[in-house]
Design a protein around this motif. Sequence first.
Motif, short mmCIF file in Angstrom:
data_model
loop_
_atom_site.label_atom_id
_atom_site.label_comp_id
_atom_site.label_asym_id
_atom_site.label_seq_id
_atom_site.Cartn_x
_atom_site.Cartn_y
_atom_site.Cartn_z
N VAL B 40 0.84 -1.19 0.00
CA VAL B 40 0.00 0.00 0.00
C VAL B 40 0.88 1.25 0.00
O VAL B 40 0.47 2.30 -0.49
CB VAL B 40 -0.97 0.01 1.20
N LYS B 51 -0.87 7.01 3.31
CA LYS B 51 -1.77 5.92 3.69
C LYS B 51 -3.04 6.45 4.35
O LYS B 51 -4.11 5.85 4.21
CB LYS B 51 -1.03 4.99 4.65
N LEU B 54 -5.61 6.85 1.77
CA LEU B 54 -6.13 5.58 1.25
C LEU B 54 -7.18 5.00 2.20
O LEU B 54 -8.29 4.64 1.79
CB LEU B 54 -4.99 4.59 1.03
N TYR B 55 -6.82 4.94 3.47
CA TYR B 55 -7.74 4.32 4.43
C TYR B 55 -8.87 5.27 4.82
O TYR B 55 -9.77 4.89 5.55
CB TYR B 55 -6.97 3.81 5.65
N HIS B 56 -8.80 6.48 4.32
CA HIS B 56 -9.96 7.37 4.47
C HIS B 56 -11.04 7.00 3.46
O HIS B 56 -12.23 7.07 3.77
CB HIS B 56 -9.52 8.81 4.27
N TYR B 57 -10.63 6.58 2.29
CA TYR B 57 -11.59 6.30 1.22
C TYR B 57 -11.90 4.81 1.08
O TYR B 57 -12.97 4.44 0.61
CB TYR B 57 -11.09 6.83 -0.11
N PHE B 58 -10.95 3.96 1.44
CA PHE B 58 -11.16 2.52 1.27
C PHE B 58 -10.95 1.80 2.59
O PHE B 58 -10.14 2.22 3.41
CB PHE B 58 -10.19 1.96 0.22
N GLY B 59 -11.71 0.76 2.78
CA GLY B 59 -11.67 0.04 4.04
C GLY B 59 -10.43 -0.80 4.20
O GLY B 59 -9.96 -1.01 5.32
N SER B 60 -9.90 -1.31 3.11
CA SER B 60 -8.75 -2.19 3.19
C SER B 60 -8.11 -2.29 1.82
O SER B 60 -8.63 -1.76 0.83
CB SER B 60 -9.17 -3.58 3.66
N LYS B 61 -7.01 -3.00 1.77
CA LYS B 61 -6.35 -3.25 0.49
C LYS B 61 -7.27 -4.11 -0.39
O LYS B 61 -7.33 -3.93 -1.61
CB LYS B 61 -5.02 -3.95 0.73
N ASP B 63 -10.42 -4.01 -0.52
CA ASP B 63 -11.45 -3.15 -1.12
C ASP B 63 -11.01 -2.58 -2.45
O ASP B 63 -11.81 -2.47 -3.39
CB ASP B 63 -11.80 -2.01 -0.15
#
Lengths: 203, 203
Positions: B40, B51, B54-61, B63
């Motif tokens: 990531v 990062k 990324l984790y603001h918009y997506f729950g996980s890798k 996703d």
Amino acid sequence: MTTRTATAGVTDSGGRPVPRRLLAAATRLFAERGYDRTSVQEIVEAAGVTKGALYHYFGSKDDLLHEVYGRVLRLQQERLDGFAGADAPVEQRLRAAAADVVVTTIENLDDTKIFFRSMHHLGPEKCKQVRAERRRYHERFRALVEEGQRTGVFSSATPADLVVDYHFGSVHHLGSWYRPDGALTPRQVADHLADLLMRALRP
Amino acid sequence: MTTRTATAGVTDSGGRPVPRRLLAAATRLFAERGYDRTSVQEIVEAAGVTKGALYHYFGSKDDLLHEVYGRVLRLQQERLDGFAGADAPVEQRLRAAAADVVVTTIENLDDTKIFFRSMHHLGPEKCKQVRAERRRYHERFRALVEEGQRTGVFSSATPADLVVDYHFGSVHHLGSWYRPDGALTPRQVADHLADLLMRALRP
DNA sequence: CACGACATACCGACCGGTTAGTCTGCGCGG
DNA sequence: CCGCGCAGACTAACCGGTCGGTATGTCGTG
């Protein structure tokens, strides 16, 4: 006496030599979970040994993968050469080769699953080597198609390259849908797929 | 003023919204190196964020991967439905659909490479969802083949299931050999592959 | 318009856990 | 008693994901 090779010590409770056990365990696990999701710890546990044994026989995790590739590649090339060099009309030779690659792919479904899914995990050097061998195989097969096209028994509507990729695509794809417990035997699938190829090549 | 949406802050120097940039970077890297070999950290660096974003918009890798799948899956299903439901003889509908899936696959080659190579990296829940959608697609396509076989315009020598797997195998395989800088345009490849299918189905 | 309350978008240090690969040493057959 | 075949503890690197914090709005209210 048990079935055991002369060089004792290289075998143990498993009865089979350690390198083979490691390779078999790695093959199964790579096919099940993929290369990256399989740790060497899991491999050695499945083989009933420890990491010391693995790194005694193999240089790296990559080597294990490369060895799997080598086995299936050599096997298929050997068989293709046999069919292509036979003394028979080209349409029979191609049909036999096209069907055989399906059968051997299904019979080594774990190996071929790994092959097509994990090729890019190899280092660049080994990757090139594998690609080169794969290319030889491809070209041998293409030569058969071209021979048939030249002599008029096959249609020339489609470039031979594309025909080969079309057929190998379906072979490559077998690991995604063929189930050993399904209704069709490997031989039946092979006949059907070879039929499709031959019918597509009718003039 | 620059071209920028009303909700400022969601874009920056790149000019495109951050979620799209992340998805585009992830798609490219997943296709190049595979899912597991892409960290990531590399994704966020390629997208020019961190990062946190990324984790603001997506729950996980996961996703991220699932989102890629969703896009290509929806696109292809939509197009297949369009071709299958058209008002034309079944052989024209099948041919159009078979050719179109080749074109859209090539036009989204990165997405489809990821699709076929990294499916097993999804968690079991998302994996089932993807498989179900894929199955719907497969069945829609198969229905076309069966319709042609029932009405006698296609040969019934091969089960429709196998025919569909045969064709999708070659589509699946495109990512392994098609090169955008090669001699053939996507349309030409599509025509050839659709031809092969239709010729294999001739009675 | 002024101002406080809240929401969104993002940063970057950090953490627990896992990994491939190494190294030292031990047991045993020859 | 040597050395092959292997055990198993160890390490350095890295990974996905978390979290507290900050900057930049937006909106309700007087």
